[in-house]
Design a protein around this motif. Sequence first.
Motif, PDB file in Angstrom:
ATOM      1  N   ASN A  95       4.626 -12.598  36.564  1.00 21.55           N
ATOM      2  CA  ASN A  95       3.259 -13.093  36.774  1.00 21.55           C
ATOM      3  C   ASN A  95       3.196 -14.610  36.679  1.00 21.55           C
ATOM      4  O   ASN A  95       2.553 -15.277  37.507  1.00 21.55           O
ATOM      5  CB  ASN A  95       2.320 -12.488  35.728  1.00 21.55           C
ATOM      6  CG  ASN A  95       2.135 -10.992  35.897  1.00 21.55           C
ATOM      7  OD1 ASN A  95       2.394 -10.435  36.957  1.00 21.55           O
ATOM      8  ND2 ASN A  95       1.695 -10.336  34.841  1.00 21.55           N
ATOM      9  N   GLY A 147       4.842 -16.218  39.747  1.00 22.14           N
ATOM     10  CA  GLY A 147       4.022 -16.048  40.939  1.00 22.14           C
ATOM     11  C   GLY A 147       2.795 -16.949  40.921  1.00 22.14           C
ATOM     12  O   GLY A 147       2.471 -17.600  41.924  1.00 22.14           O
ATOM     13  N   TRP A 153      -4.875 -12.765  39.960  1.00 19.16           N
ATOM     14  CA  TRP A 153      -4.180 -14.050  40.023  1.00 19.16           C
ATOM     15  C   TRP A 153      -5.074 -15.141  40.589  1.00 19.16           C
ATOM     16  O   TRP A 153      -4.998 -16.298  40.178  1.00 19.16           O
ATOM     17  CB  TRP A 153      -2.929 -13.921  40.885  1.00 19.16           C
ATOM     18  CG  TRP A 153      -1.798 -13.214  40.220  1.00 19.16           C
ATOM     19  CD1 TRP A 153      -1.843 -12.502  39.055  1.00 19.16           C
ATOM     20  CD2 TRP A 153      -0.449 -13.148  40.683  1.00 19.16           C
ATOM     21  NE1 TRP A 153      -0.611 -11.982  38.760  1.00 19.16           N
ATOM     22  CE2 TRP A 153       0.272 -12.365  39.735  1.00 19.16           C
ATOM     23  CE3 TRP A 153       0.224 -13.639  41.777  1.00 19.16           C
ATOM     24  CZ2 TRP A 153       1.630 -12.084  39.878  1.00 19.16           C
ATOM     25  CZ3 TRP A 153       1.573 -13.368  41.930  1.00 19.16           C
ATOM     26  CH2 TRP A 153       2.268 -12.602  40.979  1.00 19.16           C
TER      27      TRP A 153
END
Length: 278
Positions: free
Chosen positions: A70, A73, A136
């Motif tokens: 995570n 990214g 995100w």
Amino acid sequence: MRRGSVAQRLGRGAVVGLIVVVAAFPLYWLLISSLKPSTRLGEVALIPSSVTLENYAAAFDTQIPRWMLNTFGIALLTTLLGVAVAALAGFGFARYRFRGRSVLFGMVLASLAIPEYALVLPQFTIMRQFGLLNTWAAVILPLAANALVLFLLRQYFSQLPEELFDAARLDGSGEFRLFWTIAVPLVRPGLGAAGLLLFLNAWNAYLLPLVMLTNSDQFTMPIGLAFLHSQLNFGIVEQSPWGAITAGTVISIVPLILCLLVMQRQFIGSLTAGAVKA
């Protein structure tokens, strides 16, 4: 004079060495702590009496691999989006004259004085209205809007000679082609510095992901490591997670150290070059 110059060099070397030791000692202590058995984490010794990888095994038994993915990214997408937006905006502020340009750029600079915690509430409200919480995007979009990066790239674009663009316009080049084929290749060092700033900022971000992300599967490394500690405080786990936390912290900083080592010359040189002209 020669003896004096030697003494001065030795004195400077001693000062620099002391600074390096002081700066590197926390990293060294973290590394040796991650290699100690979990029952000896409180042991005060510069060299551990025994070395083990059990803390790293414990770290990979948690959600740390997921949190690393995570974090990478989010940091990568933040960097790509932030550099693209800042480059376009910086080029516009540097190369075009339009009404209100000074006011808008002054507002950009003024935003640097606003503390992060003062921006979290309005950012949270906006992301909630768009239904982006716990994604995100809720972290990437605010982090990509970086005023310091915009200012840095604007300084780079301001140094490019206007004659290059005038000649290209005479050859029939459009404005976007001027940006992409002339301006961007000439400011690559600045783009590298901007990308590194954005990546480091996104990788280490704590407050914004803490507010925007509520599902543990979406956590980044800083939030995830704090979450492991909170589980012990709230009695969710009986065994101390400090071994996994120390190992996870080492794992999380290795990419940053490698990135800085690879790009340190370009980063320092680009910051210096970009600060020449206001």
